[in-house]
Design a protein around this motif. Sequence first.
Motif, PDB file in Angstrom:
ATOM      1  N   TYR A 198       0.950  -1.594   0.030  1.00 31.47           N
ATOM      2  CA  TYR A 198      -0.172   0.164  -0.354  1.00 31.47           C
ATOM      3  C   TYR A 198       0.877   1.380   0.260  1.00 31.47           C
ATOM      4  CZ  TYR A 198      -4.509  -2.505  -0.199  1.00 31.47           C
ATOM      5  OH  TYR A 198      -5.324  -3.716  -0.226  1.00 31.47           O
ATOM      6  N   GLY A 199       1.692   1.094  -0.781  1.00 33.87           N
ATOM      7  CA  GLY A 199       2.832   2.014  -0.820  1.00 33.87           C
ATOM      8  C   GLY A 199       3.341   3.070   0.034  1.00 33.87           C
ATOM      9  N   VAL A 200       3.615   2.506   1.151  1.00 37.94           N
ATOM     10  CA  VAL A 200       4.507   3.002   3.120  1.00 37.94           C
ATOM     11  C   VAL A 200       5.504   3.336   1.965  1.00 37.94           C
ATOM     12  CG1 VAL A 200       4.661   2.641   5.464  1.00 37.94           C
ATOM     13  CG2 VAL A 200       2.414   1.740   4.758  1.00 37.94           C
ATOM     14  N   GLU A 201       6.134   4.781   2.950  1.00 29.71           N
ATOM     15  CA  GLU A 201       7.376   4.515   1.806  1.00 29.71           C
ATOM     16  C   GLU A 201       9.090   4.262   2.980  1.00 29.71           C
ATOM     17  OE1 GLU A 201       7.262   8.989   1.130  1.00 29.71           O
ATOM     18  OE2 GLU A 201       5.687   9.103  -0.710  1.00 29.71           O
ATOM     19  N   SER A 202       8.611   4.266   4.546  1.00 30.90           N
ATOM     20  CA  SER A 202       9.663   4.107   5.308  1.00 30.90           C
ATOM     21  C   SER A 202       8.557   3.288   6.118  1.00 30.90           C
ATOM     22  CB  SER A 202       9.133   5.184   6.280  1.00 30.90           C
ATOM     23  OG  SER A 202      10.742   5.516   7.029  1.00 30.90           O
ATOM     24  N   HIS A 227      16.574  -7.696   9.000  1.00 36.22           N
ATOM     25  CA  HIS A 227      17.570  -7.336   7.927  1.00 36.22           C
ATOM     26  C   HIS A 227      17.466  -7.887   6.564  1.00 36.22           C
ATOM     27  CE1 HIS A 227      21.325  -6.902   5.396  1.00 36.22           C
ATOM     28  NE2 HIS A 227      20.321  -5.774   5.068  1.00 36.22           N
ATOM     29  N   SER A 228      16.701  -9.186   6.801  1.00 34.90           N
ATOM     30  CA  SER A 228      15.773  -9.864   5.479  1.00 34.90           C
ATOM     31  C   SER A 228      14.411  -8.998   5.054  1.00 34.90           C
ATOM     32  CB  SER A 228      15.790 -11.316   6.079  1.00 34.90           C
ATOM     33  OG  SER A 228      14.798 -11.483   7.170  1.00 34.90           O
ATOM     34  N   LEU A 229      13.645  -8.348   6.536  1.00 30.30           N
ATOM     35  CA  LEU A 229      13.053  -7.357   6.025  1.00 30.30           C
ATOM     36  C   LEU A 229      12.979  -6.354   5.200  1.00 30.30           C
ATOM     37  CD1 LEU A 229      10.853  -8.534   9.183  1.00 30.30           C
ATOM     38  CD2 LEU A 229      10.069  -9.848   6.776  1.00 30.30           C
ATOM     39  N   ASP A 230      14.166  -5.966   4.609  1.00 30.71           N
ATOM     40  CA  ASP A 230      14.823  -4.389   4.107  1.00 30.71           C
ATOM     41  C   ASP A 230      14.451  -3.074   4.751  1.00 30.71           C
ATOM     42  OD1 ASP A 230      16.308  -3.239   1.940  1.00 30.71           O
ATOM     43  OD2 ASP A 230      14.694  -2.914   0.990  1.00 30.71           O
ATOM     44  N   PRO A 231      14.443  -3.304   6.241  1.00 32.41           N
ATOM     45  CA  PRO A 231      13.462  -1.973   6.824  1.00 32.41           C
ATOM     46  C   PRO A 231      14.584  -0.220   6.725  1.00 32.41           C
ATOM     47  CG  PRO A 231      14.818  -2.937   8.616  1.00 32.41           C
ATOM     48  CD  PRO A 231      14.480  -3.802   7.301  1.00 32.41           C
ATOM     49  N   ASP A 232      13.779   0.603   6.079  1.00 32.23           N
ATOM     50  CA  ASP A 232      14.437   1.541   5.612  1.00 32.23           C
ATOM     51  C   ASP A 232      14.696   2.091   7.337  1.00 32.23           C
ATOM     52  OD1 ASP A 232      13.230   2.387   3.116  1.00 32.23           O
ATOM     53  OD2 ASP A 232      11.655   1.323   4.315  1.00 32.23           O
ATOM     54  N   ARG A 233      14.597   1.464   8.494  1.00 32.36           N
ATOM     55  CA  ARG A 233      14.719   2.329   9.088  1.00 32.36           C
ATOM     56  C   ARG A 233      14.742   1.099  10.740  1.00 32.36           C
ATOM     57  NH1 ARG A 233      12.010   8.256  11.102  1.00 32.36           N
ATOM     58  NH2 ARG A 233      12.480   9.532   9.322  1.00 32.36           N
ATOM     59  N   LEU A 234      15.605   1.265  11.632  1.00 28.69           N
ATOM     60  CA  LEU A 234      15.883   0.256  12.693  1.00 28.69           C
ATOM     61  C   LEU A 234      16.021   0.715  13.603  1.00 28.69           C
ATOM     62  CD1 LEU A 234      17.689  -1.356  10.325  1.00 28.69           C
ATOM     63  CD2 LEU A 234      16.625  -3.837  12.013  1.00 28.69           C
ATOM     64  N   ALA A 235      15.539   0.413  14.760  1.00 25.75           N
ATOM     65  CA  ALA A 235      15.293   1.255  15.965  1.00 25.75           C
ATOM     66  C   ALA A 235      15.539  -0.275  17.292  1.00 25.75           C
ATOM     67  CB  ALA A 235      14.384   2.122  16.230  1.00 25.75           C
ATOM     68  N   TYR A 273      26.779  -4.561  12.241  1.00 28.49           N
ATOM     69  CA  TYR A 273      25.851  -5.504  11.216  1.00 28.49           C
ATOM     70  C   TYR A 273      25.654  -4.126  10.979  1.00 28.49           C
ATOM     71  CZ  TYR A 273      22.874  -8.503   9.465  1.00 28.49           C
ATOM     72  OH  TYR A 273      21.874  -9.043   8.589  1.00 28.49           O
ATOM     73  N   PHE A 274      24.675  -2.796  11.660  1.00 28.45           N
ATOM     74  CA  PHE A 274      23.977  -2.258  10.538  1.00 28.45           C
ATOM     75  C   PHE A 274      25.049  -1.154   9.360  1.00 28.45           C
ATOM     76  CE2 PHE A 274      20.563  -3.650  12.886  1.00 28.45           C
ATOM     77  CZ  PHE A 274      19.751  -4.903  12.354  1.00 28.45           C
ATOM     78  N   THR A 275      25.949  -0.905   9.599  1.00 29.73           N
ATOM     79  CA  THR A 275      26.871  -0.574   9.331  1.00 29.73           C
ATOM     80  C   THR A 275      27.411  -0.838   8.496  1.00 29.73           C
ATOM     81  OG1 THR A 275      28.471  -0.241  10.555  1.00 29.73           O
ATOM     82  CG2 THR A 275      27.257   1.766  11.172  1.00 29.73           C
ATOM     83  N   ASN A 276      27.583  -2.283   8.464  1.00 25.67           N
ATOM     84  CA  ASN A 276      28.608  -2.758   7.224  1.00 25.67           C
ATOM     85  C   ASN A 276      27.231  -3.096   6.386  1.00 25.67           C
ATOM     86  OD1 ASN A 276      31.439  -3.567   8.061  1.00 25.67           O
ATOM     87  ND2 ASN A 276      30.690  -5.122   9.709  1.00 25.67           N
ATOM     88  N   ASN A 277      25.615  -3.014   6.733  1.00 19.62           N
ATOM     89  CA  ASN A 277      25.148  -3.754   5.567  1.00 19.62           C
ATOM     90  C   ASN A 277      23.984  -2.278   5.477  1.00 19.62           C
ATOM     91  OD1 ASN A 277      24.618  -6.578   5.663  1.00 19.62           O
ATOM     92  ND2 ASN A 277      25.495  -5.981   7.534  1.00 19.62           N
ATOM     93  N   GLY A 278      25.285  -0.615   4.769  1.00 20.13           N
ATOM     94  CA  GLY A 278      24.399  -0.045   4.419  1.00 20.13           C
ATOM     95  C   GLY A 278      23.772   0.680   5.339  1.00 20.13           C
ATOM     96  N   LYS A 289      18.774   3.703   6.518  1.00 20.28           N
ATOM     97  CA  LYS A 289      19.182   3.650   5.095  1.00 20.28           C
ATOM     98  C   LYS A 289      19.278   5.137   4.674  1.00 20.28           C
ATOM     99  CE  LYS A 289      16.807  -0.384   2.780  1.00 20.28           C
ATOM    100  NZ  LYS A 289      16.101  -0.801   2.153  1.00 20.28           N
ATOM    101  N   PRO A 290      20.987   5.793   3.351  1.00 21.18           N
ATOM    102  CA  PRO A 290      21.517   6.613   3.036  1.00 21.18           C
ATOM    103  C   PRO A 290      20.382   7.406   2.929  1.00 21.18           C
ATOM    104  CG  PRO A 290      22.891   4.477   2.808  1.00 21.18           C
ATOM    105  CD  PRO A 290      21.322   4.115   3.285  1.00 21.18           C
ATOM    106  N   ASP A 291      19.518   7.223   1.657  1.00 24.44           N
ATOM    107  CA  ASP A 291      18.400   8.232   0.964  1.00 24.44           C
ATOM    108  C   ASP A 291      17.653   8.483   2.566  1.00 24.44           C
ATOM    109  OD1 ASP A 291      16.831   5.228   1.529  1.00 24.44           O
ATOM    110  OD2 ASP A 291      16.208   5.607  -0.144  1.00 24.44           O
TER     111      ASP A 291
END
Length: 455
Positions: A198-202, A227-235, A273-278, A289-291
């Motif tokens: 449904y177009g959730v951007e983040s 990480h396999s879920l490809d989230p834009d952010r993690l807390a 882990y996360f810094t090594n994965n972008g 993520k960078p964007d």
Amino acid sequence: MIDFKQFIKYSKPGPRYTSYPTAVEFSEDFAYDRYIEKLKNRDVKKPISIYIHLPFCRSACYFCGCNVVFTSKEEKKVRYIDYLTRELDLLSQVMDTSVDVVQFHFGGGTPTFFSAEQLDDIMNSVKKHFPNFTKDAEVSCEIDPRFFNEEQMKVLQKHGFKRISFGVQDFEPIVQQTVHRIQPYDITKDAVELARKYGVESINIDLIYGLPYQTLESFKNTLEMAHSLDPDRLAVFNYAHVPWLKKTMRKLDETTIPSPDVKLAILQHTIDYFTNNGYKMIGMDHFAKPDDELFKAIDKGELHRNFQGYTTRGGVDLIGVGVTSIGEGRDYYAQNYKDLPEYEAAIDAGKLPFWRGVELNEDDLIRKSVIMELMSNFKLDIKRVEKEFGIDFNDYFADSIKELQPMVDEGLVQISDKEITVSQTGTLVIRNIAMPFDAYMKKHASSKKTFSKTV
């Protein structure tokens, strides 16, 4: 290689600094009439953020430190919506609600414990009272994947929700069983895919380290699955064990909670882990993520921190709606009643359900600026503080700088005439680095039951 045992001495009670002064300084000395005056006289050109607290959950998660109401009764939710609408009516009588809304957030509780129709009713009421959501408004919601369906997602899409935060905490079965939150990976995966459809951007995923039975190896698995879920952010939050405040936490066996050196090892691995994965570490417990706009904000030194975590929407007033919600102006914090009966009684009496708060003096404003910049950006522009507040930094904070010296000697912090910079290792104990600037810490120094441990 970091010697984690060296850091055990930093494992002591300390604030998370979602505010300064922290909530323990809130009191009824900040009177109702003074709060109303703040709302009436606010700058109408200044945009606002709205937070709405939806407190209900079906059952307790034993790690949770939020203000929740456990219920399975539909009539309680219907009643609460009525009181939310009445609170919005009262707000519209004391403040200009034609102001621009640049941020909106549903928190809880479990916001999606409310049905699609109920969520639609709440949003329609909000937009009736606050009609001017900007086109780029950040509209977000916290979601428990166990209570989430397509009809609810359609309502969220209709009302412009572009950010969703999914609570996960940990994927390890023994951890889930112990904290009373059984949530298999597939349930979370399906929820994430529905939001993407449904177009959730983040999409953000919340994890917690320091829970019972967690080990470095088990948390590595959780990180990989998240990480396999490809989230834009993690807390990735440090579990705050405060059983003197939250009775459900007393159900947890403290001997199964990881030791400080294990928690630090988990945190260091998480960062690596996360810094090594972008991803980039944002503040003390977020990754993006960078964007992502959080990523961009930290590069510009424009990241801010409030009760909802890290945000790019700095300089706006936060209006808290609902039981226990906290609002924030430039020089005050205001909290609603925590208990539903008191919350309802105030509204029945024709008053906003304001309970307590704090009005900031000049010293508070200076220290808030320093602490929040350190917590957000891991550095402090000393010259900016001096110019903004007309102080000599080294003179004003002589005691704070002296208290920081051991951490300077250990390479956790660097202090020059122009700035304070936290090293990468120092980010692991950023709360400890901020604490010397807190004028209220001395009175809490002997108490072990005010704040959770920093490590």
